[in-house]
Design a protein around this motif. Structure first.
Motif, PDB file in Angstrom:
ATOM      1  N   VAL A  48       0.838  -1.201   0.000  1.00 17.72           N
ATOM      2  CA  VAL A  48       0.000   0.000   0.000  1.00 17.72           C
ATOM      3  C   VAL A  48       0.873   1.251   0.000  1.00 17.72           C
ATOM      4  N   LEU A  49       1.937   1.239   0.797  1.00 18.42           N
ATOM      5  CA  LEU A  49       2.846   2.391   0.851  1.00 18.42           C
ATOM      6  C   LEU A  49       3.600   2.571  -0.460  1.00 18.42           C
ATOM      7  N   LEU A  50       4.049   1.475  -1.043  1.00 18.28           N
ATOM      8  CA  LEU A  50       4.776   1.562  -2.318  1.00 18.28           C
ATOM      9  C   LEU A  50       3.898   2.162  -3.407  1.00 18.28           C
ATOM     10  N   ARG A  51       2.655   1.716  -3.478  1.00 20.78           N
ATOM     11  CA  ARG A  51       1.754   2.237  -4.507  1.00 20.78           C
ATOM     12  C   ARG A  51       1.413   3.711  -4.255  1.00 20.78           C
ATOM     13  N   ALA A  52       1.307   4.082  -2.974  1.00 18.75           N
ATOM     14  CA  ALA A  52       1.029   5.485  -2.646  1.00 18.75           C
ATOM     15  C   ALA A  52       2.177   6.387  -3.078  1.00 18.75           C
ATOM     16  N   LYS A  56       5.686   1.482  -9.262  1.00 15.95           N
ATOM     17  CA  LYS A  56       4.876   0.546 -10.042  1.00 15.95           C
ATOM     18  C   LYS A  56       5.367  -0.892  -9.828  1.00 15.95           C
ATOM     19  N   VAL A  57       4.901  -1.466  -8.752  1.00  9.85           N
ATOM     20  CA  VAL A  57       5.295  -2.818  -8.392  1.00  9.85           C
ATOM     21  C   VAL A  57       4.022  -3.626  -8.142  1.00  9.85           C
ATOM     22  N   VAL A  90      13.906  -3.105  -4.110  1.00  7.07           N
ATOM     23  CA  VAL A  90      12.899  -2.367  -4.888  1.00  7.07           C
ATOM     24  C   VAL A  90      13.402  -1.011  -5.382  1.00  7.07           C
ATOM     25  N   LYS A  91      14.638  -0.647  -5.019  1.00  5.50           N
ATOM     26  CA  LYS A  91      15.110   0.699  -5.362  1.00  5.50           C
ATOM     27  C   LYS A  91      15.202   0.943  -6.867  1.00  5.50           C
ATOM     28  N   ASP A  92      15.339  -0.128  -7.654  1.00  9.23           N
ATOM     29  CA  ASP A  92      15.483   0.035  -9.102  1.00  9.23           C
ATOM     30  C   ASP A  92      14.206  -0.319  -9.868  1.00  9.23           C
TER      31      ASP A  92
END
Length: 328
Positions: A48-52, A56-57, A90-92
């Motif tokens: 949820v945090l990544l998408r916010a 794009k994962v 996930v940094k790349d």
């Protein structure tokens, strides 16, 4: 491993497990399923945090990265290793960068301690106020755990304050900037330097502030993750015919979680956590061999089976090379 073997020899949990008709495998399988669901809540909370942050994962990739990170820290108890490895992996990704990756895992950690503290305080309120009972373990330990979670939240909160980080950087001696801070986003690696990292971090925090419902959902899901561990212990006890108040188990599980968080030497606190859970259960009146059996089955669900599942995901989806680069 030696500690674990000595613990098993002393407590002899197998006498209870081999007692005819004592163990209910269906309840235990339910406990395992709930614990696995807790892992998915953990990954979902971070997703949820990544998408916010507009990274794009896919949810499936977030689950993979979460399981890989867990697998490594299960074997090598690196301080904050779970957060470091997730950010590294996930940094790349598309839409990501170091600032976004680091801020996502830091916020995730803050939300973990927030949910953990709220649940622990709710359990203490139910036990002390609503039921008029005493906290079954030493009350000082419960409050110590809450203070520990609060202090961790403050520390991670400092690193999530871009202006404060910028002030620390500007006032640091040149050798500190060169040897430590500049390596976070080293220009020698074609990156923009520490100032760029702070800008990316600031953008990420601002993006999260614009999505309050996503933040609440993330806290709720990570709270469910932690609760699943306590529910697993509760159901394991039921599978052996032992009824213990769920809220009492929450308090006990909170103290055990505290012990595990402090461990930076023994993989997943093997032997130490088991003995701690057994000891806490005997304090509330559970016989030693029964308490040891509950502890053994709980750890089977929350450590050994998790290790197998996370290990399978790690190697099946080709993270061996990435982990070799990271650890090497």
């Amino acid at each position: 491993m030696v500690i674990f073997v000595v613990y098993l020899a002393y407590t002899n949990p197998f006498s209870v497990l081999l007692e005819a008709g004592r163990f209910n495998p269906w309840l235990f399988m339910g406990a395992v399923a709930i614990n696995c669901g807790g892992l998915l809540f953990l990954a979902g909370s971070w997703h949820v945090l990544l998408r916010a942050m507009e990274i794009k994962v896919s949810l499936w990739r977030t689950i993979q990265v979460t399981f890989v990170s867990l697998f490594v820290v299960f074997l090598v108890p690196i301080p904050s290793g779970f957060e470091i490895i997730r950010a590294y992996l996930v940094k790349d990704d598309e839409g990501s960068n170091v600032g976004k990756a680091v801020s996502s895992v830091m916020v995730s950690k803050v939300y973990y301690f927030t949910g953990f503290s709220v649940i622990l305080l709710a359990a203490a309120f139910v036990v002390i106020v609503l039921r008029g009972s005493e906290i079954p373990v030493r009350p000082e330990l419960v409050w110590l755990v809450v203070v520990y979670a609060f202090l961790n939240t403050l520390i991670f909160g400092v690193f999530l304050t871009p202006k404060l980080l910028s002030r620390i950087y500007n006032r640091s001696p040149p050798w500190v900037r060169r040897k430590l801070l500049d390596r976070v986003y080293s220009p020698e690696m074609g990156l923009g330097g520490f100032d760029t990292f702070i800008q990316e971090l600031d953008w990420s925090i601002q993006a999260l502030r614009r999505r309050p419902l996503d933040n609440l959902l993330s806290v709720f899901m990570v709270g469910l993750h932690w609760s699943c561990g306590a529910v697993t212990t509760y159901m394991v006890a039921l599978s052996l015919g032992v009824r213990i108040s769920f809220w009492v188990i929450v308090l006990i599980y909170g103290v055990i979680e505290f012990i595990q968080q402090l461990n930076v030497v023994i993989p997943s606190g093997l032997g130490v956590v088991d003995a701690g859970l057994t000891g806490a259960l005997t304090v509330i009146g559970v016989p030693l061999n029964v308490a040891a059996a509950i502890s053994l089955l709980t750890r089977l669900a929350t450590y050994w089976l998790e290790l197998v599942i996370c290990g399978a995901v790690s190697f099946q989806f080709g993270y061996r090379e990435a982990l070799r680069d990271y650890l090497g």
